[in-house]
Design a protein around this motif. Structure first.
Motif, PDB file in Angstrom:
ATOM      1  N   ILE A  30     -10.830  -1.951  -1.264  1.00  0.00           N
ATOM      2  CA  ILE A  30     -10.108  -1.412  -2.090  1.00  0.00           C
ATOM      3  C   ILE A  30      -9.411   0.003  -1.561  1.00  0.00           C
ATOM      4  O   ILE A  30     -10.676   0.236   0.503  1.00  0.00           O
ATOM      5  CB  ILE A  30     -11.524  -0.004  -3.218  1.00  0.00           C
ATOM      6  N   ILE A  31      -9.109   1.123  -1.011  1.00  0.00           N
ATOM      7  CA  ILE A  31      -8.766   2.233  -0.314  1.00  0.00           C
ATOM      8  C   ILE A  31      -9.255   3.558  -1.117  1.00  0.00           C
ATOM      9  O   ILE A  31      -7.980   3.480  -1.543  1.00  0.00           O
ATOM     10  CB  ILE A  31      -7.246   2.027   0.299  1.00  0.00           C
ATOM     11  N   THR A  32     -10.751   4.577  -0.028  1.00  0.00           N
ATOM     12  CA  THR A  32     -10.240   5.517  -0.653  1.00  0.00           C
ATOM     13  C   THR A  32      -9.981   6.625   0.235  1.00  0.00           C
ATOM     14  O   THR A  32      -9.660   5.913   1.369  1.00  0.00           O
ATOM     15  CB  THR A  32     -11.284   5.924  -1.479  1.00  0.00           C
ATOM     16  N   GLN A  33     -10.360   8.259   0.297  1.00  0.00           N
ATOM     17  CA  GLN A  33      -9.974   8.827   0.934  1.00  0.00           C
ATOM     18  C   GLN A  33     -11.608   9.083   1.977  1.00  0.00           C
ATOM     19  O   GLN A  33     -12.464   8.538   1.338  1.00  0.00           O
ATOM     20  CB  GLN A  33      -9.746  10.184   0.248  1.00  0.00           C
ATOM     21  N   LYS A  34     -11.062   9.142   2.870  1.00  0.00           N
ATOM     22  CA  LYS A  34     -12.923   9.248   3.587  1.00  0.00           C
ATOM     23  C   LYS A  34     -13.035  10.122   3.643  1.00  0.00           C
ATOM     24  O   LYS A  34     -12.832  11.056   3.838  1.00  0.00           O
ATOM     25  CB  LYS A  34     -12.068   8.879   5.512  1.00  0.00           C
ATOM     26  N   GLY A  35     -14.846   9.758   3.740  1.00  0.00           N
ATOM     27  CA  GLY A  35     -15.489  10.639   3.789  1.00  0.00           C
ATOM     28  C   GLY A  35     -15.916  10.966   2.077  1.00  0.00           C
ATOM     29  O   GLY A  35     -16.861  12.461   2.193  1.00  0.00           O
ATOM     30  N   ILE A  36     -15.261  10.872   0.976  1.00  0.00           N
ATOM     31  CA  ILE A  36     -15.821  11.277  -0.462  1.00  0.00           C
ATOM     32  C   ILE A  36     -16.246  10.450  -1.012  1.00  0.00           C
ATOM     33  O   ILE A  36     -16.185   9.292  -1.192  1.00  0.00           O
ATOM     34  CB  ILE A  36     -14.102  11.346  -0.724  1.00  0.00           C
ATOM     35  N   SER A  37     -17.524  10.480  -1.681  1.00  0.00           N
ATOM     36  CA  SER A  37     -18.967   9.990  -1.809  1.00  0.00           C
ATOM     37  C   SER A  37     -18.082   9.596  -3.594  1.00  0.00           C
ATOM     38  O   SER A  37     -18.403   8.375  -3.688  1.00  0.00           O
ATOM     39  CB  SER A  37     -19.898  11.068  -2.114  1.00  0.00           C
ATOM     40  N   ASP A  38     -17.165   9.680  -4.095  1.00  0.00           N
ATOM     41  CA  ASP A  38     -16.736   9.466  -5.555  1.00  0.00           C
ATOM     42  C   ASP A  38     -15.339   9.151  -5.948  1.00  0.00           C
ATOM     43  O   ASP A  38     -14.578  10.284  -5.254  1.00  0.00           O
ATOM     44  CB  ASP A  38     -17.020  10.719  -6.085  1.00  0.00           C
ATOM     45  N   THR A  39     -14.977   8.492  -5.723  1.00  0.00           N
ATOM     46  CA  THR A  39     -13.177   7.921  -5.933  1.00  0.00           C
ATOM     47  C   THR A  39     -12.758   9.551  -7.388  1.00  0.00           C
ATOM     48  O   THR A  39     -11.503   9.923  -6.841  1.00  0.00           O
ATOM     49  CB  THR A  39     -13.494   7.223  -7.178  1.00  0.00           C
ATOM     50  N   PHE A  40     -13.157  10.237  -8.095  1.00  0.00           N
ATOM     51  CA  PHE A  40     -13.010  11.045  -8.736  1.00  0.00           C
ATOM     52  C   PHE A  40     -11.987  12.064  -7.966  1.00  0.00           C
ATOM     53  O   PHE A  40     -12.037  13.102  -8.249  1.00  0.00           O
ATOM     54  CB  PHE A  40     -13.943  12.266  -9.173  1.00  0.00           C
ATOM     55  N   PHE A  41     -12.674  12.234  -6.549  1.00  0.00           N
ATOM     56  CA  PHE A  41     -12.961  13.596  -5.558  1.00  0.00           C
ATOM     57  C   PHE A  41     -11.648  12.946  -4.627  1.00  0.00           C
ATOM     58  O   PHE A  41     -11.446  13.625  -3.445  1.00  0.00           O
ATOM     59  CB  PHE A  41     -13.608  13.850  -5.117  1.00  0.00           C
ATOM     60  N   SER A  42     -11.391  12.128  -4.686  1.00  0.00           N
ATOM     61  CA  SER A  42     -10.507  10.606  -4.024  1.00  0.00           C
ATOM     62  C   SER A  42      -8.664  11.376  -3.848  1.00  0.00           C
ATOM     63  O   SER A  42      -8.638  11.556  -4.991  1.00  0.00           O
ATOM     64  CB  SER A  42     -11.044   9.371  -3.458  1.00  0.00           C
ATOM     65  N   ASN A  43      -8.320  11.224  -2.337  1.00  0.00           N
ATOM     66  CA  ASN A  43      -6.668  11.284  -2.731  1.00  0.00           C
ATOM     67  C   ASN A  43      -6.125  10.441  -1.690  1.00  0.00           C
ATOM     68  O   ASN A  43      -5.843  10.866  -0.118  1.00  0.00           O
ATOM     69  CB  ASN A  43      -6.972  12.900  -1.834  1.00  0.00           C
ATOM     70  N   VAL A  44      -5.640   9.700  -2.219  1.00  0.00           N
ATOM     71  CA  VAL A  44      -4.747   8.301  -0.829  1.00  0.00           C
ATOM     72  C   VAL A  44      -3.552   8.598  -1.121  1.00  0.00           C
ATOM     73  O   VAL A  44      -3.105   8.796  -2.387  1.00  0.00           O
ATOM     74  CB  VAL A  44      -5.675   7.636  -0.856  1.00  0.00           C
ATOM     75  N   ASP A  45      -2.738   8.890  -0.116  1.00  0.00           N
ATOM     76  CA  ASP A  45      -1.424   9.214   0.211  1.00  0.00           C
ATOM     77  C   ASP A  45      -0.903   7.724  -0.726  1.00  0.00           C
ATOM     78  O   ASP A  45      -1.060   6.885  -0.496  1.00  0.00           O
ATOM     79  CB  ASP A  45      -0.929   9.156   1.040  1.00  0.00           C
ATOM     80  N   ILE A  46       0.313   7.868  -2.189  1.00  0.00           N
ATOM     81  CA  ILE A  46       0.418   7.048  -2.514  1.00  0.00           C
ATOM     82  C   ILE A  46       1.934   5.906  -1.501  1.00  0.00           C
ATOM     83  O   ILE A  46       1.779   5.046  -2.100  1.00  0.00           O
ATOM     84  CB  ILE A  46       0.792   6.681  -3.979  1.00  0.00           C
ATOM     85  N   THR A  47       1.972   6.571  -0.498  1.00  0.00           N
ATOM     86  CA  THR A  47       3.525   6.251  -0.118  1.00  0.00           C
ATOM     87  C   THR A  47       2.871   5.424   0.890  1.00  0.00           C
ATOM     88  O   THR A  47       3.438   4.432   1.902  1.00  0.00           O
ATOM     89  CB  THR A  47       3.897   6.737   1.032  1.00  0.00           C
ATOM     90  N   LEU A  48       1.013   5.098   0.954  1.00  0.00           N
ATOM     91  CA  LEU A  48       1.034   3.782   2.057  1.00  0.00           C
ATOM     92  C   LEU A  48       1.204   2.895   0.978  1.00  0.00           C
ATOM     93  O   LEU A  48       0.947   1.060   1.610  1.00  0.00           O
ATOM     94  CB  LEU A  48      -0.887   3.822   1.811  1.00  0.00           C
ATOM     95  N   LEU A  49       1.459   2.548  -0.422  1.00  0.00           N
ATOM     96  CA  LEU A  49       2.028   1.092  -0.478  1.00  0.00           C
ATOM     97  C   LEU A  49       2.981   0.349  -0.130  1.00  0.00           C
ATOM     98  O   LEU A  49       2.802  -0.668  -0.124  1.00  0.00           O
ATOM     99  CB  LEU A  49       2.656   1.727  -2.178  1.00  0.00           C
ATOM    100  N   ASP A  50       3.480   1.193   0.584  1.00  0.00           N
ATOM    101  CA  ASP A  50       4.929   0.329   0.731  1.00  0.00           C
ATOM    102  C   ASP A  50       5.260  -0.083   1.803  1.00  0.00           C
ATOM    103  O   ASP A  50       5.136  -1.221   2.122  1.00  0.00           O
ATOM    104  CB  ASP A  50       6.371   1.034   1.041  1.00  0.00           C
ATOM    105  N   LYS A  51       3.764   0.031   2.529  1.00  0.00           N
ATOM    106  CA  LYS A  51       3.557  -0.571   4.205  1.00  0.00           C
ATOM    107  C   LYS A  51       2.260  -1.874   3.802  1.00  0.00           C
ATOM    108  O   LYS A  51       2.732  -2.748   4.696  1.00  0.00           O
ATOM    109  CB  LYS A  51       2.737   0.836   5.032  1.00  0.00           C
TER     110      LYS A  51
END
Length: 357
Positions: A53-74
């Motif tokens: 699982i990949i989440t935003q660094k330093g965020i304790s809850d997935t509700f507040f996490s924001n990960v760049d979806i363009t990472l999917l291609d890589k």
């Protein structure tokens, strides 16, 4: 035999102890089971379809996490990666319902949701979980300030998903102003997981990459739920303990003459303590069995209560049953021991005089 006779002579007070233990034990059962059920449902959501699982660094809850979806291609080009998908998770008012779970996902993950009728959603459409679908008969639904057409309904073994709705990740991203809450990655083999984890971690310094197992184990919200459950269960235990101790004190006080005669006939303190303890033990085990049956019935009913939308579920494991049994026996021991000890150490003549007065 002596204990059973004593219980039949003090039926009302015995019933009070039985009721105190039953309520306390049911509270411990239900609180522990529901918290385990909630943790189990979310764990299933995370672990079922991926290894990482990949989440935003330093965020304790997935509700507040924001990960760049363009990472999917890589990520999909990373060696030994089998598949990956992204999710946006959030909660919002849905129609007349104050709040419901929203799951935005990429198209390759729609198959996770078992389509009951209709079709999977396109842009501007949603499909409803089985529980929440029962509350809507209209062809469209308002989520926040936006209107969506209902494309179909789906079923899921996870209560959270049954009580929520699914849409395209682009629509969910607009609703909650984020690219993706998290990305789930599956490896070709568990042997490649650590290698893939290191490769993905090097793609972006703003992400945190963990195995799904370690994420679930370390998730802060689970720790909060578990600690809250422990605190409330401890309070229920303390209330049951006080109930037993107070009623046992009343029973001991009303039977002073009986205990005085026992002591005068040469019965030891241990004999009196043992009999009082066995009286409480009989009631405690009976109350435990009764509370267990009631709890199982309630836990069976809870998932079918429409107003709860499937978000509350209970999971009663053998370890929980044994934990509550030990708690019950401890309540019986501690709750009866102090009044029994006080009764046994008092002078027999004084006990007889107090009992006759």
């Amino acid at each position: 035999m002596i204990s059973l006779k004593a219980l039949s002579k003090n039926r009302f007070k015995s019933l009070l102890i039985f009721s105190s233990i039953t309520i306390a034990v049911m509270a411990i059962f239900l609180i522990t089971s529901v918290s385990q059920g909630i943790i189990g449902m979310f764990s299933t959501m995370i672990k079922t379809d991926g290894d990482i699982i990949i989440t935003q660094k330093g965020i304790s809850d997935t509700f507040f996490s924001n990960v760049d979806i363009t990472l999917l291609d890589k990520i999909n080009k990373t060696q030994s990666v089998k598949s990956s998908y992204a999710m946006v998770v959030g909660a919002s008012p849905v129609g007349h319902i104050p709040i419901a779970g929203i799951y935005g996902t990429t198209k390759n993950h729609f198959g996770h949701y078992k389509l009951s009728n209709g079709k999977y959603p396109k842009s501007g459409e949603v499909m409803l979980g089985g529980n929440i679908a029962k509350q809507f008969t209209t062809p469209s639904i308002k989520i926040g300030n936006k209107l969506f057409m209902i494309s179909g309904t789906y079923s899921s073994d996870v209560g959270f998903e049954e009580g929520g709705l699914v849409m395209n990740i682009e629509d969910a991203g607009e609703l909650f102003n984020r690219s993706a809450s998290y990305i789930i990655v599956s490896s070709l083999s568990p042997d490649y997981t650590n290698k893939i984890l290191k490769s993905i971690s090097a793609l972006d310094s703003e992400i945190e990459v963990k195995t799904t197992k370690s994420f679930v184990k370390e998730y802060n919200q689970f720790k909060i739920i578990e600690n809250s459950s422990l605190v409330i269960s401890t309070l229920a235990f303390a209330m049951g303990l006080m109930g037993i101790a107070s009623v046992m004190s009343m029973i001991v006080n009303s039977r002073k003459e009986e205990f005085g005669i026992m002591r005068a006939l040469g019965k030891s303190r241990l004999f009196i303590i043992k009999n009082l303890f066995f009286e409480t033990l009989i009631m405690s085990i009976s109350a435990y069995i009764f509370a267990l049956i009631l709890s199982l019935i309630i836990l069976e009913i809870i998932p079918h209560v429409e107003t709860l939308q499937g978000y509350v579920n209970g999971s009663l494991s053998l370890s929980t049953a044994l934990y509550v049994l030990v708690s019950t026996l401890l309540m019986a021991l501690v709750g009866s021991l102090i009044p029994a000890w006080i009764a046994s150490k008092t002078d027999p003549i004084l006990l007889i005089n107090q009992g006759c007065s």
